[in-house]
Design a protein around this motif. Sequence first.
Motif, PDB file in Angstrom:
ATOM      1  N   ARG A  86      64.097  68.221   4.255  1.00  0.00           N
ATOM      2  CA  ARG A  86      65.314  67.579   3.741  1.00  0.00           C
ATOM      3  C   ARG A  86      65.893  68.391   2.577  1.00  0.00           C
ATOM      4  O   ARG A  86      67.098  68.635   2.507  1.00  0.00           O
ATOM      5  CB  ARG A  86      65.015  66.149   3.292  1.00  0.00           C
ATOM      6  CG  ARG A  86      66.235  65.446   2.751  1.00  0.00           C
ATOM      7  CD  ARG A  86      65.917  64.021   2.268  1.00  0.00           C
ATOM      8  NE  ARG A  86      67.133  63.348   1.902  1.00  0.00           N
ATOM      9  CZ  ARG A  86      67.843  62.593   2.716  1.00  0.00           C
ATOM     10  NH1 ARG A  86      67.448  62.385   3.944  1.00  0.00           N
ATOM     11  NH2 ARG A  86      68.964  62.027   2.296  1.00  0.00           N
ATOM     12  N   MET A  87      65.033  68.824   1.672  1.00  0.00           N
ATOM     13  CA  MET A  87      65.495  69.627   0.536  1.00  0.00           C
ATOM     14  C   MET A  87      66.115  70.941   1.011  1.00  0.00           C
ATOM     15  O   MET A  87      67.139  71.386   0.473  1.00  0.00           O
ATOM     16  CB  MET A  87      64.332  69.886  -0.431  1.00  0.00           C
ATOM     17  CG  MET A  87      63.907  68.630  -1.162  1.00  0.00           C
ATOM     18  SD  MET A  87      62.338  68.757  -2.098  1.00  0.00           S
ATOM     19  CE  MET A  87      62.460  70.311  -2.907  1.00  0.00           C
ATOM     20  N   ALA A  88      65.520  71.563   2.021  1.00  0.00           N
ATOM     21  CA  ALA A  88      66.054  72.825   2.546  1.00  0.00           C
ATOM     22  C   ALA A  88      67.418  72.611   3.190  1.00  0.00           C
ATOM     23  O   ALA A  88      68.336  73.429   3.012  1.00  0.00           O
ATOM     24  CB  ALA A  88      65.077  73.436   3.549  1.00  0.00           C
ATOM     25  N   ILE A  89      67.581  71.532   3.926  1.00  0.00           N
ATOM     26  CA  ILE A  89      68.860  71.233   4.579  1.00  0.00           C
ATOM     27  C   ILE A  89      69.928  70.960   3.525  1.00  0.00           C
ATOM     28  O   ILE A  89      71.043  71.493   3.600  1.00  0.00           O
ATOM     29  CB  ILE A  89      68.712  70.028   5.535  1.00  0.00           C
ATOM     30  CG1 ILE A  89      67.738  70.351   6.664  1.00  0.00           C
ATOM     31  CG2 ILE A  89      70.076  69.620   6.101  1.00  0.00           C
ATOM     32  CD1 ILE A  89      67.221  69.118   7.410  1.00  0.00           C
ATOM     33  N   GLU A  90      69.599  70.122   2.554  1.00  0.00           N
ATOM     34  CA  GLU A  90      70.559  69.820   1.488  1.00  0.00           C
ATOM     35  C   GLU A  90      70.919  71.074   0.713  1.00  0.00           C
ATOM     36  O   GLU A  90      72.091  71.320   0.409  1.00  0.00           O
ATOM     37  CB  GLU A  90      69.997  68.755   0.556  1.00  0.00           C
ATOM     38  CG  GLU A  90      69.927  67.389   1.193  1.00  0.00           C
ATOM     39  CD  GLU A  90      69.234  66.355   0.323  1.00  0.00           C
ATOM     40  OE1 GLU A  90      68.506  66.740  -0.634  1.00  0.00           O
ATOM     41  OE2 GLU A  90      69.399  65.147   0.604  1.00  0.00           O
ATOM     42  N   SER A  91      69.933  71.884   0.378  1.00  0.00           N
ATOM     43  CA  SER A  91      70.172  73.113  -0.368  1.00  0.00           C
ATOM     44  C   SER A  91      71.091  74.054   0.407  1.00  0.00           C
ATOM     45  O   SER A  91      72.043  74.611  -0.152  1.00  0.00           O
ATOM     46  CB  SER A  91      68.848  73.800  -0.679  1.00  0.00           C
ATOM     47  OG  SER A  91      69.071  75.054  -1.287  1.00  0.00           O
ATOM     48  N   ALA A  92      70.822  74.237   1.690  1.00  0.00           N
ATOM     49  CA  ALA A  92      71.663  75.124   2.500  1.00  0.00           C
ATOM     50  C   ALA A  92      73.084  74.583   2.582  1.00  0.00           C
ATOM     51  O   ALA A  92      74.056  75.348   2.493  1.00  0.00           O
ATOM     52  CB  ALA A  92      71.073  75.289   3.901  1.00  0.00           C
ATOM     53  N   THR A  93      73.231  73.282   2.729  1.00  0.00           N
ATOM     54  CA  THR A  93      74.569  72.678   2.800  1.00  0.00           C
ATOM     55  C   THR A  93      75.317  72.897   1.491  1.00  0.00           C
ATOM     56  O   THR A  93      76.480  73.304   1.490  1.00  0.00           O
ATOM     57  CB  THR A  93      74.461  71.171   3.118  1.00  0.00           C
ATOM     58  OG1 THR A  93      73.693  70.988   4.309  1.00  0.00           O
ATOM     59  CG2 THR A  93      75.832  70.558   3.305  1.00  0.00           C
TER      60      THR A  93
END
Length: 113
Positions: A86-93
Amino acid sequence: MRPPLPPLDGRIERFDVVAATAMEFLRGAWPELRAVRLEVAGMPMADSEEGIPMWHLDHARGRIVLFRVPIERLLVPGHDDALHRRMAIESATFRAAAEYVGREPWELDDHGH
């Protein structure tokens, strides 16, 4: 009456929901993103000089494309769990959206003013 839909609980659906939620937050913070479409693709067509891209920006068409497989699969070993995904997805977004508007992700705290 329609039967209830099963909950979206697959990895791909979770990715889409997390990315869409982050993008909605960003649209509220940066008005220039309100008309930008967020799309999710599996993999980029080719590597770049910097390695495997995690997103593609298309200003001409007003869209940001996140690449799900590199975002999820290039996590640090030992951090491949739901929270870190989740953190990786949010960070990339956040990073893709900031790049799209020519800002840094940490500029969100002042709403770009």
